[in-house]
Design an enzyme around this catalytic site. Structure first.
Site, PDB file in Angstrom:
ATOM      1  N   GLY A  14       0.829  -1.205   0.000  1.00  0.00           N
ATOM      2  CA  GLY A  14       0.000   0.000   0.000  1.00  0.00           C
ATOM      3  C   GLY A  14       0.861   1.252   0.000  1.00  0.00           C
ATOM      4  CB  ALA A  25      16.217  10.162   1.641  1.00  0.00           C
ATOM      5  NE  ARG A  75      -2.086  -4.414  -1.898  1.00  0.00           N
ATOM      6  CZ  ARG A  75      -1.715  -3.905  -0.728  1.00  0.00           C
ATOM      7  NH1 ARG A  75      -0.732  -4.442  -0.049  1.00  0.00           N
ATOM      8  NH2 ARG A  75      -2.316  -2.864  -0.218  1.00  0.00           N
ATOM      9  CG  ASP A 106       3.538  -7.312   7.123  1.00  0.00           C
ATOM     10  OD1 ASP A 106       3.030  -6.731   6.147  1.00  0.00           O
ATOM     11  OD2 ASP A 106       2.872  -7.970   7.944  1.00  0.00           O
ATOM     12  N   GLY A 107       4.844  -7.407   4.032  1.00  0.00           N
ATOM     13  CA  GLY A 107       4.890  -8.222   2.821  1.00  0.00           C
ATOM     14  C   GLY A 107       6.100  -7.843   1.975  1.00  0.00           C
ATOM     15  CB  THR A 128       2.780   0.429   6.067  1.00  0.00           C
ATOM     16  OG1 THR A 128       1.416   0.078   6.349  1.00  0.00           O
ATOM     17  CG2 THR A 128       3.613   0.041   7.265  1.00  0.00           C
ATOM     18  CG  ASP A 130      -2.124  -0.085   8.222  1.00  0.00           C
ATOM     19  OD1 ASP A 130      -2.882   0.880   8.025  1.00  0.00           O
ATOM     20  OD2 ASP A 130      -2.116  -1.099   7.503  1.00  0.00           O
ATOM     21  CG  ASP A 132       0.876  -2.951   9.964  1.00  0.00           C
ATOM     22  OD1 ASP A 132       1.900  -2.360   9.538  1.00  0.00           O
ATOM     23  OD2 ASP A 132       0.147  -3.636   9.234  1.00  0.00           O
ATOM     24  NE  ARG A 157     -15.128  17.869  18.081  1.00  0.00           N
ATOM     25  CZ  ARG A 157     -14.961  17.195  19.219  1.00  0.00           C
ATOM     26  NH1 ARG A 157     -14.319  16.061  19.226  1.00  0.00           N
ATOM     27  NH2 ARG A 157     -15.426  17.673  20.348  1.00  0.00           N
ATOM     28  NE  ARG A 165     -26.322  13.517  11.858  1.00  0.00           N
ATOM     29  CZ  ARG A 165     -26.447  14.229  10.741  1.00  0.00           C
ATOM     30  NH1 ARG A 165     -25.384  14.621  10.068  1.00  0.00           N
ATOM     31  NH2 ARG A 165     -27.636  14.560  10.297  1.00  0.00           N
ATOM     32  NE  ARG A 174      -2.718  -4.502   6.532  1.00  0.00           N
ATOM     33  CZ  ARG A 174      -1.840  -5.069   5.753  1.00  0.00           C
ATOM     34  NH1 ARG A 174      -2.225  -5.841   4.765  1.00  0.00           N
ATOM     35  NH2 ARG A 174      -0.554  -4.879   5.921  1.00  0.00           N
ATOM     36  N   GLY A 188     -10.817  13.951  20.213  1.00  0.00           N
ATOM     37  CA  GLY A 188     -11.805  14.061  21.293  1.00  0.00           C
ATOM     38  C   GLY A 188     -12.941  13.069  21.200  1.00  0.00           C
ATOM     39  CE  LYS A 216     -18.947  14.499  24.083  1.00  0.00           C
ATOM     40  NZ  LYS A 216     -18.169  15.683  23.794  1.00  0.00           N
ATOM     41  CD  GLU A 225      -8.846  -1.349   7.733  1.00  0.00           C
ATOM     42  OE1 GLU A 225      -9.639  -1.181   6.808  1.00  0.00           O
ATOM     43  OE2 GLU A 225      -7.614  -1.411   7.559  1.00  0.00           O
TER      44      GLU A 225
HETATM   45  P1  ATP Z   1       1.021  -2.620   3.384  1.00  0.00           P
HETATM   46  O1  ATP Z   1       0.919  -3.349   4.690  1.00  0.00           O
HETATM   47  O2  ATP Z   1       1.180  -1.156   3.571  1.00  0.00           O
HETATM   48  O3  ATP Z   1      -0.033  -2.946   2.396  1.00  0.00           O
HETATM   49  P2  ATP Z   1       2.937  -4.592   2.489  1.00  0.00           P
HETATM   50  O4  ATP Z   1       4.342  -4.464   2.061  1.00  0.00           O
HETATM   51  O5  ATP Z   1       2.664  -5.480   3.670  1.00  0.00           O
HETATM   52  O6  ATP Z   1       2.416  -3.108   2.715  1.00  0.00           O
HETATM   53  P3  ATP Z   1       1.824  -6.586   0.686  1.00  0.00           P
HETATM   54  O7  ATP Z   1       0.794  -6.448  -0.369  1.00  0.00           O
HETATM   55  O8  ATP Z   1       1.596  -7.578   1.771  1.00  0.00           O
HETATM   56  O9  ATP Z   1       2.044  -5.116   1.267  1.00  0.00           O
HETATM   57  O10 ATP Z   1       3.222  -6.967   0.008  1.00  0.00           O
HETATM   58  C1  ATP Z   1       3.739  -6.208  -1.078  1.00  0.00           C
HETATM   59  C2  ATP Z   1       4.390  -7.130  -2.086  1.00  0.00           C
HETATM   60  O11 ATP Z   1       5.479  -7.836  -1.474  1.00  0.00           O
HETATM   61  C3  ATP Z   1       3.494  -8.241  -2.653  1.00  0.00           C
HETATM   62  O12 ATP Z   1       2.698  -7.795  -3.710  1.00  0.00           O
HETATM   63  C4  ATP Z   1       4.516  -9.268  -3.102  1.00  0.00           C
HETATM   64  O13 ATP Z   1       5.068  -8.936  -4.365  1.00  0.00           O
HETATM   65  C5  ATP Z   1       5.597  -9.149  -2.030  1.00  0.00           C
HETATM   66  N1  ATP Z   1       5.373 -10.164  -0.992  1.00  0.00           N
HETATM   67  C6  ATP Z   1       4.380 -10.169  -0.057  1.00  0.00           C
HETATM   68  N2  ATP Z   1       4.458 -11.256   0.729  1.00  0.00           N
HETATM   69  C7  ATP Z   1       5.508 -11.975   0.281  1.00  0.00           C
HETATM   70  C8  ATP Z   1       6.120 -13.219   0.664  1.00  0.00           C
HETATM   71  N3  ATP Z   1       5.644 -13.959   1.671  1.00  0.00           N
HETATM   72  N4  ATP Z   1       7.211 -13.634  -0.026  1.00  0.00           N
HETATM   73  C9  ATP Z   1       7.694 -12.895  -1.038  1.00  0.00           C
HETATM   74  N5  ATP Z   1       7.172 -11.710  -1.452  1.00  0.00           N
HETATM   75  C10 ATP Z   1       6.105 -11.257  -0.813  1.00  0.00           C
END
Ligand code: ATP
Length: 361
Positions: A14, A25, A75, A106-107, A128, A130, A132, A157, A165, A174, A188, A216, A225
């Site tokens: 994302g 940078a 993705r 993390d992905g 990201t 989040d 997270d 507000r 309301r 997430r 608030g 209030k 979410e």
């Molecule tokens: P966000 O949490 O902000 O969406 P993210 O990096 O976690 O960011 P993902 O869609 O989970 O977003 O991962 C981004 C890309 O990283 C994926 O489209 C894929 O190409 C690669 N990727 C994700 N998971 C794996 C994995 N287990 N192994 C290898 N590549 C991965």
């Protein structure tokens, strides 16, 4: 150690405000160190499809102030296949890319470790909204997202107050409730509901009822979410919608608002530009030192780095998602450090949650 002459920069997953400041940078620091930067278009897809763009200093001008990502993102499932990975590696080899800086969540870092395993040194920079990723106190984009929520709520507000309301606002994050929690305090909210902390629905409804009886008029309920309830068929219903209906059933005027992706865009705040810049510079320094498989993090205000696998495992530990064997590769000391990271995050959330309740009404 082979000298690093060319690095690829990509943003993936994302988009998040501040990614552009990180791209700028990394490119500028690389040029300053005599390393040639090349942009990879559309995240890992750009590596699989060999979609590259050499970056001059001027190419990254006038992006520090822009949201989204100038290198685009996607993705890419293909990257996770053997064929996709082979194509990505071939792109690096053909174009003499010695290392990759990957900006994302993390992905993205999982993808970075896969590249490192195949011999391409990688360093990750967090991007990201989040916040997270448990092993870092901060992810680039978080501050802007929170500020966007606060700005939206300030507008809501006015109408809430005028119409007497209650607005229930569902915000992204997430499984992580930090945007909701921090923005809830800052805007608030009378109640903030996040996945990490169990809540008492009856008490929240009673709080709203009492507040109305006390005079209030407008009220804000912030819901992350990641909070759901299951219906009779086992479908997950977003809790924000559920509590909106319950407030209406008490005879009060309540409306549900889901800003959704609006919270992801917009001009990055100073905090995001600054942190992204510090992290981008650190990533290039690490690569120039011959390091790999690291993620740049913020720890108590300092920019540091961690082994990616360590960071991802600490994250799974905190989220209760460890699988059999996940900890086998780590020393007792590492595991203790991961437990400390989880505890730090839990304590931070508990403290903020208590503060949110202290000032709710
Ligand atoms: P966000 O949490 O902000 O969406 P993210 O990096 O976690 O960011 P993902 O869609 O989970 O977003 O991962 C981004 C890309 O990283 C994926 O489209 C894929 O190409 C690669 N990727 C994700 N998971 C794996 C994995 N287990 N192994 C290898 N590549 C991965």
């Amino acid at each position: 150690m082979a000298q690093i002459k060319k690095i690829g920069i990509l943003s993936s997953g994302g988009d998040a405000p501040g990614m552009n400041a990180a791209i700028r940078a990394v490119a500028r620091k690389a040029i300053q160190m005599g390393i040639e930067p090349v942009g990879v278009i559309g995240g890992y897809k750009g590596l699989v499809d060999e979609d590259l763009k050499p970056l001059s200093s001027c190419d990254v001008s006038n992006i520090v102030n822009r949201g989204g990502t100038a290198l685009y993102t996607a993705r890419c499932l293909e990257f996770q296949t053997e064929e996709g990975m082979n194509r990505a590696i071939a792109t690096c080899k053909r174009n003499n890319i010695d290392a990759i800086v990957a900006i994302g969540g993390d992905g993205t870092f999982r993808g970075a470790t896969d590249l490192a395993v195949h011999g391409i040194p990688t360093v990750g920079v967090t991007g990201t909204i989040d916040n997270d990723i448990t092993a870092t106190d901060y992810t680039v984009g978080f501050d802007t997202a929170m500020n966007t929520v606060v700005e939206l709520v300030d507008k809501l507000r006015d109408t809430c107050e005028s119409h007497s309301r209650i607005n229930v606002i569902e915000v992204m994050g997430r499984h992580c409730g930090q945007i909701a929690l921090c923005a809830g305090i800052a805007s608030g909210a009378i109640a903030t509901i996040i996945p990490e902390v169990p809540f008492d629905e009856a008490e929240i409804l009673n709080r709203i009822k009492t507040a109305r009886e006390d005079g209030k008029r407008g009220m804000i309920v912030m819901v992350s979410e990641g909070v759901f309830v299951k219906d009779g068929q086992g479908n997950e219903i977003p809790y924000g919608e559920v509590i909106t209906n319950k407030i209406c059933e008490m005879g009060l005027d309540a409306k549900f608002v889901r800003p959704a992706h609006i919270v992801r865009g917009g001009t990055p705040t100073l905090r995001d530009r600054l942190t992204a810049t510090k992290m981008g510079v650190k990533a290039v320094e690490l690569i120039a030192e011959g390091k790999s498989n690291l993620v740049v993090i913020e720890n108590d205000g300092k920019i540091e780095s961690l082994d990616i696998l360590f960071a991802l495992t600490a994250d799974r530990m905190y989220k209760g998602k460890l699988k059999d064997g996940d900890l086998d590769k780590f020393s007792a000391e590492d595991i203790k450090a991961m437990e400390a990271i989880s505890e730090k995050r839990r304590a931070e959330i508990a403290e903020l949650y208590a503060i949110a309740n202290d000032v709710a009404h």
